[in-house]
Design a protein around this motif. Structure first.
Motif, PDB file in Angstrom:
ATOM      1  N   GLU A 114     -13.376   2.764  -7.296  1.00 53.98           N
ATOM      2  CA  GLU A 114     -13.454   1.440  -7.913  1.00 53.98           C
ATOM      3  C   GLU A 114     -12.084   0.992  -8.418  1.00 53.98           C
ATOM      4  OE1 GLU A 114     -15.472   4.031  -8.920  1.00 53.98           O
ATOM      5  OE2 GLU A 114     -17.256   3.432  -7.819  1.00 53.98           O
ATOM      6  N   GLU A 115     -11.348   1.925  -9.014  1.00 56.20           N
ATOM      7  CA  GLU A 115     -10.014   1.611  -9.524  1.00 56.20           C
ATOM      8  C   GLU A 115      -9.073   1.229  -8.369  1.00 56.20           C
ATOM      9  OE1 GLU A 115      -6.487   3.711 -12.171  1.00 56.20           O
ATOM     10  OE2 GLU A 115      -8.391   4.753 -11.930  1.00 56.20           O
ATOM     11  N   LEU A 116      -9.148   1.962  -7.281  1.00 56.01           N
ATOM     12  CA  LEU A 116      -8.305   1.677  -6.122  1.00 56.01           C
ATOM     13  C   LEU A 116      -8.684   0.345  -5.474  1.00 56.01           C
ATOM     14  CD1 LEU A 116      -6.021   2.674  -4.365  1.00 56.01           C
ATOM     15  CD2 LEU A 116      -7.679   4.001  -3.049  1.00 56.01           C
ATOM     16  N   ALA A 117      -9.966   0.021  -5.425  1.00 50.88           N
ATOM     17  CA  ALA A 117     -10.422  -1.242  -4.837  1.00 50.88           C
ATOM     18  C   ALA A 117      -9.899  -2.449  -5.623  1.00 50.88           C
ATOM     19  CB  ALA A 117     -11.944  -1.272  -4.767  1.00 50.88           C
ATOM     20  N   ARG A 118      -9.575  -2.276  -6.888  1.00 49.75           N
ATOM     21  CA  ARG A 118      -9.041  -3.370  -7.706  1.00 49.75           C
ATOM     22  C   ARG A 118      -7.530  -3.533  -7.528  1.00 49.75           C
ATOM     23  NH1 ARG A 118     -12.653  -1.029 -11.431  1.00 49.75           N
ATOM     24  NH2 ARG A 118     -10.945  -0.006 -12.509  1.00 49.75           N
ATOM     25  N   LYS A 119      -6.869  -2.557  -6.909  1.00 57.87           N
ATOM     26  CA  LYS A 119      -5.424  -2.634  -6.693  1.00 57.87           C
ATOM     27  C   LYS A 119      -5.150  -3.303  -5.343  1.00 57.87           C
ATOM     28  CE  LYS A 119      -4.009   1.329  -9.427  1.00 57.87           C
ATOM     29  NZ  LYS A 119      -3.270   0.579 -10.420  1.00 57.87           N
ATOM     30  N   THR A 120      -3.921  -3.729  -5.145  1.00 53.33           N
ATOM     31  CA  THR A 120      -3.515  -4.274  -3.853  1.00 53.33           C
ATOM     32  C   THR A 120      -3.309  -3.106  -2.903  1.00 53.33           C
ATOM     33  OG1 THR A 120      -2.406  -6.117  -4.939  1.00 53.33           O
ATOM     34  CG2 THR A 120      -1.779  -5.645  -2.658  1.00 53.33           C
ATOM     35  N   ILE A 121      -4.173  -3.022  -1.904  1.00 53.79           N
ATOM     36  CA  ILE A 121      -4.012  -1.918  -0.957  1.00 53.79           C
ATOM     37  C   ILE A 121      -3.556  -2.397   0.416  1.00 53.79           C
ATOM     38  CG2 ILE A 121      -5.621  -0.381  -2.121  1.00 53.79           C
ATOM     39  CD1 ILE A 121      -7.684  -1.057  -0.002  1.00 53.79           C
ATOM     40  N   ALA A 122      -3.541  -3.684   0.676  1.00 45.13           N
ATOM     41  CA  ALA A 122      -3.066  -4.211   1.954  1.00 45.13           C
ATOM     42  C   ALA A 122      -2.125  -5.372   1.692  1.00 45.13           C
ATOM     43  CB  ALA A 122      -4.232  -4.666   2.811  1.00 45.13           C
ATOM     44  N   SER A 123      -1.177  -5.542   2.604  1.00 43.32           N
ATOM     45  CA  SER A 123      -0.195  -6.598   2.434  1.00 43.32           C
ATOM     46  C   SER A 123       0.278  -7.081   3.791  1.00 43.32           C
ATOM     47  CB  SER A 123       0.997  -6.055   1.633  1.00 43.32           C
ATOM     48  OG  SER A 123       2.052  -6.967   1.624  1.00 43.32           O
ATOM     49  N   LYS A 124       0.682  -8.333   3.859  1.00 38.86           N
ATOM     50  CA  LYS A 124       1.306  -8.851   5.080  1.00 38.86           C
ATOM     51  C   LYS A 124       2.815  -8.637   5.021  1.00 38.86           C
ATOM     52  CE  LYS A 124       2.066 -13.593   3.669  1.00 38.86           C
ATOM     53  NZ  LYS A 124       1.939 -14.987   4.039  1.00 38.86           N
ATOM     54  N   ARG A 125       3.279  -7.983   3.951  1.00 39.48           N
ATOM     55  CA  ARG A 125       4.706  -7.757   3.762  1.00 39.48           C
ATOM     56  C   ARG A 125       5.117  -6.297   3.906  1.00 39.48           C
ATOM     57  NH1 ARG A 125       7.733 -11.557   1.105  1.00 39.48           N
ATOM     58  NH2 ARG A 125       8.770  -9.945  -0.104  1.00 39.48           N
ATOM     59  N   SER A 126       4.143  -5.400   4.025  1.00 39.87           N
ATOM     60  CA  SER A 126       4.489  -3.990   4.163  1.00 39.87           C
ATOM     61  C   SER A 126       3.277  -3.191   4.640  1.00 39.87           C
ATOM     62  CB  SER A 126       4.985  -3.420   2.830  1.00 39.87           C
ATOM     63  OG  SER A 126       3.946  -3.442   1.877  1.00 39.87           O
ATOM     64  N   ILE A 127       3.550  -1.994   5.099  1.00 38.93           N
ATOM     65  CA  ILE A 127       2.498  -1.086   5.544  1.00 38.93           C
ATOM     66  C   ILE A 127       2.038  -0.259   4.360  1.00 38.93           C
ATOM     67  CG2 ILE A 127       2.023   0.938   6.986  1.00 38.93           C
ATOM     68  CD1 ILE A 127       4.053  -0.186   8.963  1.00 38.93           C
ATOM     69  N   THR A 128       0.725  -0.089   4.245  1.00 44.33           N
ATOM     70  CA  THR A 128       0.160   0.838   3.262  1.00 44.33           C
ATOM     71  C   THR A 128      -0.194   2.100   4.022  1.00 44.33           C
ATOM     72  OG1 THR A 128      -0.709  -0.949   1.899  1.00 44.33           O
ATOM     73  CG2 THR A 128      -1.694   1.239   1.602  1.00 44.33           C
ATOM     74  N   THR A 129       0.294   3.231   3.538  1.00 45.08           N
ATOM     75  CA  THR A 129       0.017   4.510   4.184  1.00 45.08           C
ATOM     76  C   THR A 129      -0.943   5.308   3.319  1.00 45.08           C
ATOM     77  OG1 THR A 129       2.254   4.497   5.115  1.00 45.08           O
ATOM     78  CG2 THR A 129       1.058   6.602   5.129  1.00 45.08           C
ATOM     79  N   PHE A 130      -2.065   5.693   3.921  1.00 43.81           N
ATOM     80  CA  PHE A 130      -3.026   6.578   3.269  1.00 43.81           C
ATOM     81  C   PHE A 130      -2.767   7.986   3.779  1.00 43.81           C
ATOM     82  CE2 PHE A 130      -5.074   2.504   2.990  1.00 43.81           C
ATOM     83  CZ  PHE A 130      -5.723   2.530   1.779  1.00 43.81           C
TER      84      PHE A 130
END
Length: 133
Positions: A114-130
């Motif tokens: 739930e905490e992670l879902a409230r954060k910005t996890i995707a962007s059109k300005r950079s790659i998010t790596t899991f």
């Protein structure tokens, strides 16, 4: 303007469709050369962040890496998205950490999804790596 959410994985996702799971993925091969993703299997994704985080937690095995990126198309298919590596995010699902250009943060063990879902996890300005290690 059209917005697409893409993930790139180290291994194919098809096994989740075969086992009766119903995750909303389609092939992203048509966009592959336009995307700054480095992993071999590319999928377009469309669902809410909380469902996506649950999928990743179940799909990823120890040592896996998944890249996530938003690709926006403007008029006549010209890309509006850019890749700024300095704004990249890294989310470790095993250690429950979120790292961005401002620092690394530990997520609460009891409600980390739930905490992670409230954060910005995707962007059109950079790659998010899991990662999961």
């Amino acid at each position: 303007m059209t917005c697409h959410y893409f993930i790139a994985t180290m291994r194919p996702i098809e096994e989740f469709h075969i086992n009766g799971q119903d995750y909303p993925f389609i092939s992203g091969e048509d966009y592959k050369k336009e995307l700054p993703l480095s992993l071999p299997y590319v999928y377009e994704y469309g669902s809410e962040d909380s469902v996506f985080i649950t999928f990743l937690d179940e799909f990823m095995e120890f040592g896996d890496v998944v890249e996530f990126y938003i690709y926006e198309e403007g008029k006549r298919g010209r890309p509006l998205s850019v890749n700024l590596p300095e704004e990249a995010r890294t989310i470790n699902l095993l250690k429950k950490t979120y790292k961005n250009e401002n620092g690394e943060y530990r997520l609460d063990e009891s409600n980390w999804k739930e905490e992670l879902a409230r954060k910005t996890i995707a962007s059109k300005r950079s790659i998010t790596t899991f990662v999961k290690y």
